[in-house]
Design an enzyme around this catalytic site. Structure first.
Site, PDB file in Angstrom:
ATOM      1  N   GLY A  83      35.892  32.685  50.976  1.00 58.82           N
ATOM      2  CA  GLY A  83      35.507  33.719  51.935  1.00 58.82           C
ATOM      3  C   GLY A  83      35.738  35.116  51.390  1.00 58.82           C
ATOM      4  N   ASP A 138      37.055  38.425  49.929  1.00 63.65           N
ATOM      5  CA  ASP A 138      38.143  38.800  49.017  1.00 63.65           C
ATOM      6  C   ASP A 138      39.091  39.726  49.779  1.00 63.65           C
ATOM      7  OD1 ASP A 138      39.831  39.884  47.116  1.00 63.65           O
ATOM      8  OD2 ASP A 138      38.286  39.926  45.549  1.00 63.65           O
ATOM      9  N   LEU A 139      40.247  39.180  50.121  1.00 69.83           N
ATOM     10  CA  LEU A 139      41.170  39.919  50.991  1.00 69.83           C
ATOM     11  C   LEU A 139      41.858  41.075  50.278  1.00 69.83           C
ATOM     12  CD1 LEU A 139      42.727  36.946  53.008  1.00 69.83           C
ATOM     13  CD2 LEU A 139      40.954  38.547  53.746  1.00 69.83           C
ATOM     14  N   HIS A 194      25.271  38.056  56.366  1.00 65.65           N
ATOM     15  CA  HIS A 194      24.174  37.505  57.177  1.00 65.65           C
ATOM     16  C   HIS A 194      22.887  37.242  56.392  1.00 65.65           C
ATOM     17  CE1 HIS A 194      26.096  39.146  61.176  1.00 65.65           C
ATOM     18  NE2 HIS A 194      26.928  38.430  60.439  1.00 65.65           N
ATOM     19  N   ASP A 217      33.166  33.605  61.358  1.00 63.13           N
ATOM     20  CA  ASP A 217      31.970  34.450  61.222  1.00 63.13           C
ATOM     21  C   ASP A 217      31.033  33.849  60.194  1.00 63.13           C
ATOM     22  OD1 ASP A 217      32.908  35.217  58.679  1.00 63.13           O
ATOM     23  OD2 ASP A 217      33.826  37.066  59.412  1.00 63.13           O
TER      24      ASP A 217
HETATM   25  C1  LHQ Z   1      42.458  34.993  47.361  1.00 60.74           C
HETATM   26  C2  LHQ Z   1      41.790  34.542  48.520  1.00 60.74           C
HETATM   27  C3  LHQ Z   1      40.983  35.471  49.199  1.00 60.74           C
HETATM   28  C4  LHQ Z   1      41.565  37.063  47.620  1.00 60.74           C
HETATM   29  C5  LHQ Z   1      42.900  32.907  47.734  1.00 60.74           C
HETATM   30  N1  LHQ Z   1      40.902  36.725  48.723  1.00 60.74           N
HETATM   31  N2  LHQ Z   1      42.343  36.238  46.914  1.00 60.74           N
HETATM   32  C6  LHQ Z   1      34.287  38.499  56.341  1.00 60.74           C
HETATM   33  C7  LHQ Z   1      34.058  39.893  56.287  1.00 60.74           C
HETATM   34  C8  LHQ Z   1      34.984  40.826  56.625  1.00 60.74           C
HETATM   35  C9  LHQ Z   1      36.166  40.660  57.067  1.00 60.74           C
HETATM   36  C10 LHQ Z   1      36.927  39.550  57.074  1.00 60.74           C
HETATM   37  O1  LHQ Z   1      36.463  38.295  57.054  1.00 60.74           O
HETATM   38  C11 LHQ Z   1      35.344  37.796  56.643  1.00 60.74           C
HETATM   39  C12 LHQ Z   1      35.280  36.369  56.576  1.00 60.74           C
HETATM   40  C13 LHQ Z   1      36.395  35.659  55.880  1.00 60.74           C
HETATM   41  O2  LHQ Z   1      36.121  34.972  54.952  1.00 60.74           O
HETATM   42  S1  LHQ Z   1      37.973  35.817  56.488  1.00 60.74           S
HETATM   43  C14 LHQ Z   1      38.871  34.601  55.622  1.00 60.74           C
HETATM   44  C15 LHQ Z   1      39.231  35.021  54.228  1.00 60.74           C
HETATM   45  N3  LHQ Z   1      39.826  33.944  53.486  1.00 60.74           N
HETATM   46  C16 LHQ Z   1      41.063  33.529  53.646  1.00 60.74           C
HETATM   47  O3  LHQ Z   1      41.811  33.992  54.465  1.00 60.74           O
HETATM   48  C17 LHQ Z   1      41.525  32.435  52.722  1.00 60.74           C
HETATM   49  C18 LHQ Z   1      42.877  32.759  52.146  1.00 60.74           C
HETATM   50  N4  LHQ Z   1      43.276  31.745  51.181  1.00 60.74           N
HETATM   51  C19 LHQ Z   1      43.933  30.624  51.511  1.00 60.74           C
HETATM   52  O4  LHQ Z   1      44.177  30.320  52.643  1.00 60.74           O
HETATM   53  C20 LHQ Z   1      44.327  29.741  50.371  1.00 60.74           C
HETATM   54  O5  LHQ Z   1      44.305  30.504  49.186  1.00 60.74           O
HETATM   55  C21 LHQ Z   1      43.422  28.506  50.203  1.00 60.74           C
HETATM   56  C22 LHQ Z   1      43.718  27.506  51.340  1.00 60.74           C
HETATM   57  C23 LHQ Z   1      41.961  28.873  50.203  1.00 60.74           C
HETATM   58  C24 LHQ Z   1      43.722  27.830  48.847  1.00 60.74           C
HETATM   59  O6  LHQ Z   1      45.090  27.540  48.770  1.00 60.74           O
HETATM   60  P1  LHQ Z   1      45.730  27.156  47.361  1.00 60.74           P
HETATM   61  O7  LHQ Z   1      44.904  26.132  46.685  1.00 60.74           O
HETATM   62  O8  LHQ Z   1      47.166  26.834  47.633  1.00 60.74           O
HETATM   63  O9  LHQ Z   1      45.611  28.445  46.447  1.00 60.74           O
HETATM   64  P2  LHQ Z   1      46.437  29.813  46.574  1.00 60.74           P
HETATM   65  O10 LHQ Z   1      46.680  30.178  47.972  1.00 60.74           O
HETATM   66  O11 LHQ Z   1      47.626  29.745  45.659  1.00 60.74           O
HETATM   67  O12 LHQ Z   1      45.369  30.857  45.989  1.00 60.74           O
HETATM   68  C25 LHQ Z   1      45.128  30.970  44.570  1.00 60.74           C
HETATM   69  C26 LHQ Z   1      44.893  32.414  44.260  1.00 60.74           C
HETATM   70  O13 LHQ Z   1      43.680  32.847  44.919  1.00 60.74           O
HETATM   71  C27 LHQ Z   1      46.012  33.298  44.795  1.00 60.74           C
HETATM   72  O14 LHQ Z   1      46.148  34.388  43.923  1.00 60.74           O
HETATM   73  P3  LHQ Z   1      47.337  34.430  42.831  1.00 60.74           P
HETATM   74  O15 LHQ Z   1      47.182  35.749  42.152  1.00 60.74           O
HETATM   75  O16 LHQ Z   1      48.620  34.285  43.579  1.00 60.74           O
HETATM   76  O17 LHQ Z   1      47.081  33.249  41.926  1.00 60.74           O
HETATM   77  C28 LHQ Z   1      45.438  33.781  46.103  1.00 60.74           C
HETATM   78  O18 LHQ Z   1      46.013  34.998  46.523  1.00 60.74           O
HETATM   79  C29 LHQ Z   1      43.987  33.969  45.745  1.00 60.74           C
HETATM   80  N5  LHQ Z   1      43.131  33.930  46.931  1.00 60.74           N
HETATM   81  N6  LHQ Z   1      42.087  33.257  48.718  1.00 60.74           N
HETATM   82  N7  LHQ Z   1      40.277  35.137  50.296  1.00 60.74           N
END
Ligand code: LHQ
Length: 283
Positions: free
Chosen positions: A88, A90-91, A110, A165
């Site tokens: 999703g 990039d946070l 979209h 979304d």
């Molecule tokens: C990330 C992300 C990420 C950046 C993992 N961004 N770095 C649309 C438009 C406008 C506003 C807001 O929303 C939207 C729609 C959306 O998509 S909102 C939802 C956004 N996505 C998330 O909240 C997902 C967040 N990520 C997670 O929950 C986990 O990372 C998952 C379950 C996807 C994967 O878990 P793991 O396999 O345990 O990996 P990890 O958590 O260790 O992540 C690996 C790396 O990727 C890590 O970075 P690092 O530097 O520590 O290795 C994370 O920070 C990065 N990452 N998702 N969305």
């Protein structure tokens, strides 16, 4: 894991840039495309970010989906490079105060969701790893989902105080019905590929190392089907939930009339009567 290295890769860049530089394809672009016969594979390519969306990836996906409109593309695969499918938004872009999110959704997300639904051919998500937030919505916008055994499906929105979304509320409600969709979206829990399969979100789960070849096999099977009838079937199902039975019967009648005018209908009937395998051209 799908990589495009073994395929003929095309760099997705603005046409003006391609024409100006004549640059060969590189594997550093945020979205790659590769052709194998009538199958176009689109690879989201920000592996160090688990293929999280940024502006360049929206643009790249938009260009790739334009490429997918070509008549000689008869099936499309969308997958991710590295260990994620797409997580999703990039946070890291939201470290400071977020900008106008509604506008970001309208202009970034979209058009690509709508473009997938508008393609008159099957789009297969080959989910190689985490599909989270808008990445989950993207997978669910496709016509079929094939998942690697280790893939996870995460409605990450609620975990950061957001709502589904990019079509998530539409597609997931349609796939699961209200009760399961609400429980899943509002709890934010991770679903394994096996559970997603049991729930009917995923068509098939395969061993991680078999995902690429199985997705290619399924896409190739669709690519020799009567593509116009496949596209019309997609159209019929897309509108079914919002039409009355009378309206749906009428749309069926109109599309069936169009289907009978295709070369593939003539070929299908001829092959049946001649007791041979049909050779469909997608016309
Ligand atoms: C990330 C992300 C990420 C950046 C993992 N961004 N770095 C649309 C438009 C406008 C506003 C807001 O929303 C939207 C729609 C959306 O998509 S909102 C939802 C956004 N996505 C998330 O909240 C997902 C967040 N990520 C997670 O929950 C986990 O990372 C998952 C379950 C996807 C994967 O878990 P793991 O396999 O345990 O990996 P990890 O958590 O260790 O992540 C690996 C790396 O990727 C890590 O970075 P690092 O530097 O520590 O290795 C994370 O920070 C990065 N990452 N998702 N969305």
């Amino acid at each position: 894991m799908i990589t495009t290295q073994s395929r003929e890769c095309a760099k997705i860049a603005p046409m003006a840039e391609v024409e100006a530089t004549g640059a060969p394809p590189t594997d550093t672009e945020p979205v790659l495309t590769g052709r194998e016969g009538a199958v176009l594979t689109i690879t989201l390519n920000r592996p160090d970010k688990l293929n999280a969306f940024n502006g360049a990836m929206h643009e790249g996906l938009r260009a790739a989906l334009r490429e997918a409109r070509a008549d000689d593309v008869r099936a499309v695969v969308i997958t991710g490079a590295g260990r994620g499918f797409c997580v999703g938004q990039d946070l890291t872009e939201f470290r400071d105060a977020p900008d106008d999110i509604a506008e970001r959704l309208r202009t970034g997300y979209h058009p690509n969701i709508l473009a997938i639904r508008a393609l008159e051919k099957p789009v297969i998500a080959a989910v190689n790893g985490a599909a989270a937030g808008a990445g989950l919505s993207l997978a669910c916008a496709c016509d079929l989902r094939i998942a690697a055994d280790s893939a996870v499906f995460v409605p990450a929105f609620i975990n950061i105080g957001l709502i589904p979304d990019s079509g998530g509320s539409f597609f997931i409600h349609r796939l699961l019905g209200y009760s399961r969709a609400f429980e899943w979206m509002a709890s934010g829990r991770r679903l394994s590929a096996a559970r997603a399969h049991a729930w009917g979100i995923v068509n098939e789960v395969v061993e991680d190392e078999e995902l690429s070849s199985r997705a290619a096999e399924i896409a190739a099977t669709f690519a020799v089907m009567p593509t116009r009838a496949v596209g019309m079937t997609k159209r019929l199902f897309d509108g079914a939930a919002s039409r009355t039975l009378e309206e749906q019967l009428e749309v069926e009648a109109q599309l069936q009339s169009a289907a009978t005018k295709t070369d593939d209908f003539r070929e299908g009937v001829a092959a049946f009567l001649e007791k041979r395998d049909p050779s469909f051209t997608g016309r």
